[in-house]
Design an enzyme around this catalytic site. Structure first.
Site, short mmCIF file in Angstrom:
data_model
loop_
_atom_site.label_atom_id
_atom_site.label_comp_id
_atom_site.label_asym_id
_atom_site.label_seq_id
_atom_site.Cartn_x
_atom_site.Cartn_y
_atom_site.Cartn_z
N HIS A 267 48.59 73.97 62.82
CA HIS A 267 49.29 74.19 64.08
C HIS A 267 50.57 73.35 64.20
O HIS A 267 51.46 73.70 64.96
CB HIS A 267 48.35 73.88 65.24
CG HIS A 267 48.74 74.56 66.52
ND1 HIS A 267 48.89 75.93 66.63
CD2 HIS A 267 49.06 74.05 67.74
CE1 HIS A 267 49.27 76.23 67.86
NE2 HIS A 267 49.37 75.11 68.55
N SER A 268 50.65 72.26 63.46
CA SER A 268 51.83 71.39 63.54
C SER A 268 52.90 71.79 62.53
O SER A 268 53.63 70.95 62.01
CB SER A 268 51.42 69.92 63.31
OG SER A 268 50.52 69.49 64.30
#
Length: 294
Positions: A267-268
């Site tokens: 997600h990052s």
């Protein structure tokens, strides 16, 4: 105005951390406030004002400083505006809460009107991606290109584990719970950069978000006549939903869609895989610009 911060001392600490993150951008920018129905919106601007604008909306609790690995490169192609989402962690000063998708669109419309941006590229990460697509569906004539980086929900419901990870951080705001949440978002299993981490922790400790919109899955009916060229980037280690299913759903809804799996990313992705994200973003913007010119 209603402050999201619990004390003036807490807000001062957060502001110091915010300023420290701005030093990591590697490019000079400007900071301003725009008055809206929902409060004063904080906007950062980078690059040549004569270039086509690109609006960026950050992920939940991240603020516009999350774009520190991206903006220097993106400003080569666009004049980049990074907006602190009203009611979320950041420097925007809410007057009333944004409670639904209609409110979110009205807020962003007022910001774009104040900036005199009648037609802009629009991008967002996670919650920011959800808000970007929400606006593009509501005001398609105002968006020339759409860039979605692991948008929250949007094309697939969010896993229960996401809430199990993020809510303890919001409730208990200890370094342990905050680190656990962001380590879960990490494809590399690494903590946030210390300077950015300090700001995130200050936000969780000293502020309470006022933004009341929850990301959801858009319906098929909403995409009728949707023709905006769209870029969708999702990591192959995404944890908030199954990446393959999200991309497959998006392909069924958006005819002019370019998608990429980012190897090793979760997600990052915009932070940990900034070089790849930046390159794909610039190629998309340049290609579409060439198409529009011809």
């Amino acid at each position: 105005m209603r402050s999201i911060f619990k004390s003036s001392a807490g807000e001062e600490e957060y502001d110091r951390c915010y300023d420290n993150c701005l030093h990591k951008f590697g490019i000079e920018g400007t900071s301003s406030y725009i008055s809206t129905t929902f409060g004063d919106t904080h906007v950062l601007c980078f690059g040549d004002p004569g270039k086509q604008p690109l609006i960026l909306l950050h992920g939940m609790t991240m603020s516009s400083t999350m774009w520190y690995p991206n903006i220097k490169q993106l400003a080569q192609e666009r004049c980049v505006y990074a907006i602190d989402v009203m009611g979320d962690f950041g420097r925007s000063r809410p007057a009333v809460a944004i409670k639904n998708r209609k409110d979110a669109n009205q807020w962003l419309l007022e910001v774009l009107d104040a900036l005199q941006l009648n037609n802009t590229d629009l991008g967002g990460h996670s919650m920011g991606g959800f808000l970007a697509l929400n606006f593009a569906l509501g005001y398609p004539g105002r968006v020339s290109k759409l860039l979605l980086y692991a948008p929250a929900a949007t094309f697939h419901r969010i896993s229960f584990k996401f809430f199990a990870k993020i809510y303890p951080a919001l409730l208990f705001h200890t370094e342990k719970w905050i680190d656990n949440a962001f380590l879960w978002f990490s494809g590399k299993g690494e903590p946030l950069h210390p300077v950015f981490r300090a700001q995130v922790i200050a936000g969780y400790r000293h502020a309470k978000p006022l933004l009341q919109v929850m990301p959801s899955v858009f319906t098929k009916e909403e995409f009728q006549n949707f023709t905006i060229p769209t870029l969708l980037l999702i990591g192959d280690k995404e944890v908030i939903y199954p990446a393959e299913k999200a991309i497959a759903n998006a392909k069924r809804l958006i005819p002019d869609l370019e998608t990429h799996f980012i190897p090793g990313a979760s997600h990052s992705l915009t932070i940990e895989h900034a070089d790849v994200v930046n390159e794909l973003t610039l190629l998309f913007l340049q290609k579409r610009s060439d198409t529009n010119v011809s």
